[in-house]
Design a protein around this motif. Structure first.
Motif, short mmCIF file in Angstrom:
data_model
loop_
_atom_site.label_atom_id
_atom_site.label_comp_id
_atom_site.label_asym_id
_atom_site.label_seq_id
_atom_site.Cartn_x
_atom_site.Cartn_y
_atom_site.Cartn_z
N ARG A 179 0.80 -1.22 0.00
CA ARG A 179 0.00 0.00 0.00
C ARG A 179 0.83 1.27 0.00
O ARG A 179 0.26 2.36 -0.09
CB ARG A 179 -0.91 0.01 1.24
N MET A 180 2.13 1.15 0.11
CA MET A 180 2.98 2.33 0.25
C MET A 180 4.14 2.29 -0.75
O MET A 180 4.47 1.25 -1.29
CB MET A 180 3.56 2.40 1.68
N LYS A 181 4.74 3.44 -0.92
CA LYS A 181 5.99 3.55 -1.67
C LYS A 181 7.14 3.39 -0.68
O LYS A 181 7.23 4.12 0.30
CB LYS A 181 6.08 4.89 -2.39
N MET A 182 8.02 2.44 -0.98
CA MET A 182 9.08 2.07 -0.04
C MET A 182 10.44 2.54 -0.57
O MET A 182 10.67 2.60 -1.78
CB MET A 182 9.10 0.56 0.17
N GLU A 183 11.33 2.86 0.37
CA GLU A 183 12.71 3.23 0.04
C GLU A 183 13.64 2.71 1.12
O GLU A 183 13.23 2.48 2.26
CB GLU A 183 12.87 4.75 -0.08
N ASN A 184 14.90 2.55 0.74
CA ASN A 184 15.93 2.15 1.70
C ASN A 184 16.44 3.39 2.42
O ASN A 184 16.96 4.32 1.80
CB ASN A 184 17.09 1.45 0.99
#
Length: 823
Positions: A179-184
């Protein structure tokens, strides 16, 4: 283009009407035409066989009289038309359906892959979605994995662990990743923002509803040792301005402060931290039985007399929560501070052995931040305390949670310890409703901080380890739920069900003199229970936010957000370097005709704040460092040695307004600032600053954070430039303020950008504030410049300093007011 005649509109149908007619025709079942009579009186049928009349009269009130047998062939021929019409209707209705299976789902359940992958569709619609697929696609998807040997097969757990080699996942990662935009970020895979458009809804949720953020990635450090030793460790590396150190030692409140390197205040700011003391056991009002006497300031005066008053097994514990990017720096600062304190204690008490244990508790607990006025009702509806809690203070608090309109009415940082049942037992939950008395809300009972109210077993490592994995899986609970006679009935807890200890901490984001605060709760519970808690807390409409939403909450509340608003901290520079690389790469990919020309606009540093120019420090030139000047002599070397080195630092804390007020009253501002800094250092048992820090050098390198409020219109962006106004411009701006209400635009574009010598600061965060309905920003300027601007405002009859703001990609300078962020 040929114009239509008036009669054409009546003859032609719109596409919507044609589609509606097509669907209606596809869903119509053909009916056999009526039997017509010929001229000779004989009945003419349409070709279908007719079912002959039965000689037996059928009575509906009895089973008697029914035919014993039926002629199947004759009956089928008689109903051939109806059977054929039904088969055609089923086929045409299915082919002309206006919505496919995945299109009937709510928007928050839709997935992009659902249009061609039935496994992305909920189970109840999977058969319908499989029937709608193209046969070729169905055959490809049904093929599945290739048959591999047992030695080459990889389990799902192994494949997920393989993806976490270079970063860590939170327990709620898979739920967020859908459901979300993910990043490291900072060694974790974290959420940035929801996939759906949710900027304004998230703000409304934080102001009128509730919004949840999984903050389990924050680092946690535990210190154990004697109370007086731990207090001295914190005094050596914490901000001396914090006023809640003594009242937080009982464990009833948490302490929000800033952490510095050991003995380096006011330099070497690391990050803001949250300090929690483990509450004293029930019946103990002081730590005198386990630790040395802690009776305020007199305890440090009697260190030499109480040689035998520090037992080796003295036990107090504190937790230090900090940003994950500065974990190493925080751990090192605490470690070195503890070493210095233990060394000094060893010199004073040579016959007593004292030690401090420092442990890394990352991954030991989960942390949810639930903000908004409905956060209390969400927690009350989702969690159920155990029945054997006999604390009257807790019962009083829990009963008042229904009527709590906002946590702003509670003492700041209050800690509530409790033990709850598995939240999955009462799923789906319902929010608690405030009670009313004659259509008026009931005033909740006041709750005051107390050590007995903060007692929780979550401090015990053995209890946390025993609850690392829930006893029952969701499948087991569903099996128990299916045995209920009434569907939807909550499960009754049994002896084998888990009892989870947790802590509730009141959390507020607010400026001292602002009315735009955002309040809520911080929920801390053991690791392994992230997913059992998350569905129950968000089932009743609580939104879920990422890093953008968390930063927006701090911006709307008018508070600084780490690391973007903390100049001259180590991670602040790293943060802006990474952001500058991304923005510069995007700018270089943009065609020259579609991007701003910073050189023509007069923007010297468009990608990051140029604090060296603001403070008047020497700027690093682009000359190669390997080149040696052609002329150099002993005189130049002496001048370099004689030049004082300015060390930039950030002045922040609750006493900043009082400090600047005292400095303003002194003729030498630098000497006044130095005396105030030395007073704070002496207050915490630190030595005075070295003689190399001259008053004028200390004042020149000091920065202070400010709030920027626009005079009329405009919304400053990040990295907007703050310019100084001379007396003529200030007088003109004051005279033209009255014309703004008449519609006159006083912010005309200048002929050229102001010179670089008039730059006094930068905006670190700026945007349109939804809670204020106007432009708002947070920035930083030198302390010396702020003192000059305050004197200028007083001479012109203004209560706040006036400056002008220009975006890095704009030409218009707009007038704005400055206020101290800590005031």
């Amino acid at each position: 283009m040929v114009l239509k005649r008036k009669g054409d509109d009546a003859e032609e149908m719109t596409s919507r009407e044609r589609k509606k007619l097509k669907v209606a025709d596809a869903r119509t079942i053909a009916v056999q035409p009526a039997v017509s009579t010929s001229g000779n009186g004989s009945a003419q049928s349409s070709g279908n066989a007719l079912a002959g009349p039965s000689s037996t009269t059928v009575r509906f009130d009895s089973m008697h009289g029914l035919p014993a047998s039926i002629d199947v062939e004759r009956f089928t021929e008689a109903r051939a038309y109806e059977i054929d019409a039904m088969q055609k209707a089923i086929k045409t209705a299915g082919e002309s359906a206006t919505h496919r299976a995945w299109q009937t789902l709510p928007r928050h359940l839709r997935r992009r892959a659902a249009s061609h992958d039935v496994r992305r569709v909920p189970l109840r619609l999977r058969e319908k979605a499989r029937a709608e697929m193209v046969p070729v696609t169905r055959r490809i998807l049904g093929r599945g994995r290739s048959k591999q040997g047992k030695t080459k097969q990889v389990t799902r757990t192994e494949s997920l662990l393989k993806r976490q080699r270079d970063k860590s996942w939170l327990e709620t990662h898979i739920w967020h990743a859908k459901r979300m935009k993910m990043e490291n970020m900072w060694g974790y895979r974290l959420t940035v923002t929801p996939t759906e458009k949710s900027f304004r809804p998230s703000h409304r949720a934080s102001v009128h509803g509730s919004i949840l953020h999984d903050a389990s990635y924050y680092s946690l450090i535990e210190l154990k040792g004697p109370e007086i030793i731990l207090r001295n460790v914190l005094d050596l590396c914490c901000d001396p301005q914090c006023t809640g150190m003594k009242r937080s030692m009982s464990g009833a409140r948490v302490l929000e402060t800033d952490l510095y390197k050991q003995g380096s205040y006011p330099f070497d700011l690391i990050a803001p931290v949250t300090i929690m003391w483990r509450p004293l056991p029930a019946g103990n009002t002081s730590a005198s039985t386990k630790a040395p006497s802690a009776e305020g300031s007199s305890k440090r005066k009697r260190k030499g007399k109480d040689k035998q008053n520090i037992p080796a097994n003295a036990g107090r514990a504190i937790w230090v929560r900090s940003h994950p990017a500065v974990f190493d720096d925080v751990f090192e600062a605490l470690q070195k501070s503890a070493s210095l304190v233990l060394e000094a204690e060893k010199q004073r008490h040579k016959d007593v052995y004292v030690e401090v244990e420092i442990a890394d508790l990352r991954g030991s607990v989960n942390v949810f931040e639930i903000m908004g006025p409905k956060a209390s009702q969400v927690i009350k509806g989702a969690l159920s305390p155990v029945g054997d809690d006999d604390r009257q203070e807790f019962k009083k608090f829990w009963s008042s949670l229904n009527d709590l309109q906002t946590t702003a009415s509670l003492p700041r940082g209050i800690v509530i310890g409790m033990k709850v049942l598995d939240p999955r037992l009462k799923f789906p939950p319902k929010n608690a409703k405030p009670r009313t008395n004659d259509q008026h809300a009931v005033t909740p009972a006041m709750t005051f901080p107390a050590a007995i109210l903060a007692q929780s077993e979550i401090w015990d490592e053995e209890k946390r380890s025993a609850l690392k994995k829930p006893t029952y899986k969701k499948k087991d609970l569903d099996t128990r739920r299916s045995n209920n006679l009434v569907p939807g009935t909550p499960l009754k807890p049994i002896r084998q069900d888990d009892r989870i200890p947790l802590m509730l901490i009141q959390r507020s984001l607010e400026a001292p003199s602002s009315t735009h605060g955002i309040h809520g709760w911080t929920l801390i519970f053991p690791a392994g229970w992230g997913m059992p808690f998350l569905p129950s807390l968000i089932h009743t409409g609580t939104r879920v936010g990422g890093q953008r939403e968390r930063g927006t909450q701090a911006f709307e509340a008018g508070t600084a957000y780490f690391p973007r608003d903390f100049p001259y901290t180590e991670f602040h520079d790293k943060h802006w370097d990474e952001r500058a690389n991304k923005e510069k790469a995007k700018w270089e990919r943009t065609p020259p005709a579609k991007r701003a020309s910073h050189e023509k606009l007069g923007t010297r540093s468009p990608w990051r704040a140029d604090w060296e120019v603001v403070l008047g420090l020497p700027v690093a030139s682009d000359v190669d460092q390997n080149l040696v000047p052609a002329q150099r002599g002993p005189r130049d070397a002496m001048e370099v040695d004689r030049a004082p080195t300015v060390r930039p630092w950030l002045l922040r804390g609750p006493e900043v307004p009082a400090i600047l007020a005292k400095v303003t009253q002194m003729l030498n501002h630098g000497a006044g600032l130095l005396s105030e800094i030395n007073r704070l250092r002496t207050k915490r048992g630190m030595n005075l600053l070295d003689a190399q820090y001259r008053p004028e050098v200390l004042l020149k390198g000091a920065l202070v954070m400010v709030r920027v409020k626009m005079v009329s219109r405009g919304a400053p962006d990040d990295l907007a430039i703050i310019y100084r106004l001379d007396d003529v411009e200030v007088t003109k701006c004051i005279k033209e303020k009255g014309k703004v209400s008449e519609g006159a635009d006083t912010n005309e574009p200048p002929e050229a950008a102001p010179p670089h010598t008039s730059v006094i600061g930068y905006v670190t965060t700026g945007n349109v504030s939804l809670s204020r309905g106007e432009g708002f920003a947070i920035g930083a300027i030198p302390v010396s410049v702020l003192l000059e601007l305050q004197q200028q405002a007083q001479s012109n009859g203004e209560s706040r300093p006036l400056v002008k703001i220009r975006d890095r990609a704009g030409m218009i300078c707009r007038a704005a007011y400055l206020e101290l962020l800590d005031s």
